[in-house]
Write an enzyme that holds these catalytic residues in place. Structure first.
Site, PDB file in Angstrom:
ATOM      1  N   LYS A  83      40.154  -7.665  29.376  1.00 36.59           N
ATOM      2  CA  LYS A  83      40.693  -6.396  29.872  1.00 36.59           C
ATOM      3  C   LYS A  83      41.787  -5.943  28.907  1.00 36.59           C
ATOM      4  O   LYS A  83      42.715  -6.699  28.599  1.00 36.59           O
ATOM      5  CB  LYS A  83      41.255  -6.627  31.281  1.00 36.59           C
TER       6      LYS A  83
HETATM    7  O1  G3P Z   1      41.867  -2.490  39.432  1.00 39.34           O
HETATM    8  C1  G3P Z   1      43.122  -1.916  39.270  1.00 39.34           C
HETATM    9  C2  G3P Z   1      43.932  -2.188  40.476  1.00 39.34           C
HETATM   10  O2  G3P Z   1      44.300  -3.539  40.505  1.00 39.34           O
HETATM   11  C3  G3P Z   1      45.086  -1.308  40.660  1.00 39.34           C
HETATM   12  O3  G3P Z   1      45.136  -1.089  42.008  1.00 39.34           O
HETATM   13  O4  G3P Z   1      46.154  -0.445  44.121  1.00 39.34           O
HETATM   14  O5  G3P Z   1      47.566  -1.413  42.267  1.00 39.34           O
HETATM   15  O6  G3P Z   1      46.644   0.884  42.084  1.00 39.34           O
HETATM   16  P1  G3P Z   1      46.454  -0.472  42.643  1.00 39.34           P
END
Ligand code: G3P
Length: 214
Positions: A83
């Site tokens: 990633k």
């Molecule tokens: O896959 C990306 C994710 O981990 C981010 O999610 O909810 O932290 O915006 P969030």
């Protein structure tokens, strides 16, 4: 549509694997930090548990550092997808990974033009952060839709991995648009199962079953 679990928590991965619908796992530095465990330990356990693609993120911000980490991570197992953040150095590293046969997931994507750069670099996956775009009043699914249209225009093989999905409506919309992958926290997968009519119907079937003579 492929389902990836967005977590670094081993118990969550075990639980979701047991349902037989999990295709892979995505992690990020924040999710690893949340476990309170060493990255090496978490990484080894996830790779021992998951056969599908496992996204592990580089933390270097310069090209050479990213490539050092990417090459080392790629050695850890055939499931590893490196990633890489969507920066100039990240896109350069993605292009080199593509040449070296290392699969990549370009992360922190917030626009269709950024996604175009990732596709040109041969990324395996592009991760538009839908929820975080919604957070700032920029409808994330519009960006997913634009990316799919652009990739389709040119036949790019980069898969659209809808990320930062916060609720079932996000999953539904990503699926309607044809996103190749949805990555989500276990809470969202659990919510996909739920419908009050299912619970009600099952309770009625079980109650009626008691009335059937033996
Ligand atoms: O896959 C990306 C994710 O981990 C981010 O999610 O909810 O932290 O915006 P969030």
């Amino acid at each position: 549509m492929k389902f990836f679990l967005d977590t670094a928590d081993i118990d969550e991965i075990r639980a979701a694997s047991a349902w037989g619908i999990l295709d892979g796992v995505t992690t990020n530095p924040s999710l690893v930090a949340k476990t309170g465990r060493r990255f090496d330990d978490v990484k080894a356990e996830i790779l021992a548990l998951v056969d599908g693609p496992v996204s592990l993120e580089v933390t270097a911000t310069d090209y050479e550092g990213m490539m050092r980490e990417a090459r080392a991570l790629a050695q850890e197992g055939p499931q590893v997808v490196v990633k890489i953040p969507l920066t100039p150095a990240g896109i350069q590293a993605t292009a080199t990974c593509t040449k070296e046969g290392i699969r990549t997931n370009v992360t922190l994507c917030f626009s269709a033009n950024q996604a175009l750069l990732a596709a040109k670099a041969g990324a395996t996956y592009i991760s538009p952060f839908v929820g975080r775009m919604d957070d700032i009043g920029n409808p994330g699914m519009d960006v997913v839709s634009d990316i799919l249209e652009i990739y389709n225009n040119y036949g790019y093989e980069t898969q659209v991995l809808a990320a930062s999905l916060r609720h079932p409506a996000h999953v539904l919309e990503a699926a309607r648009l044809g996103a190749h992958v949805a990555t989500m926290p276990i809470k969202v997968i659990e919510q996909l199962f739920k419908h009050p009519m299912t619970d009600l119907g099952l309770a009625r079937f079980l109650a009626d079953w008691q009335k059937v003579p033996e």
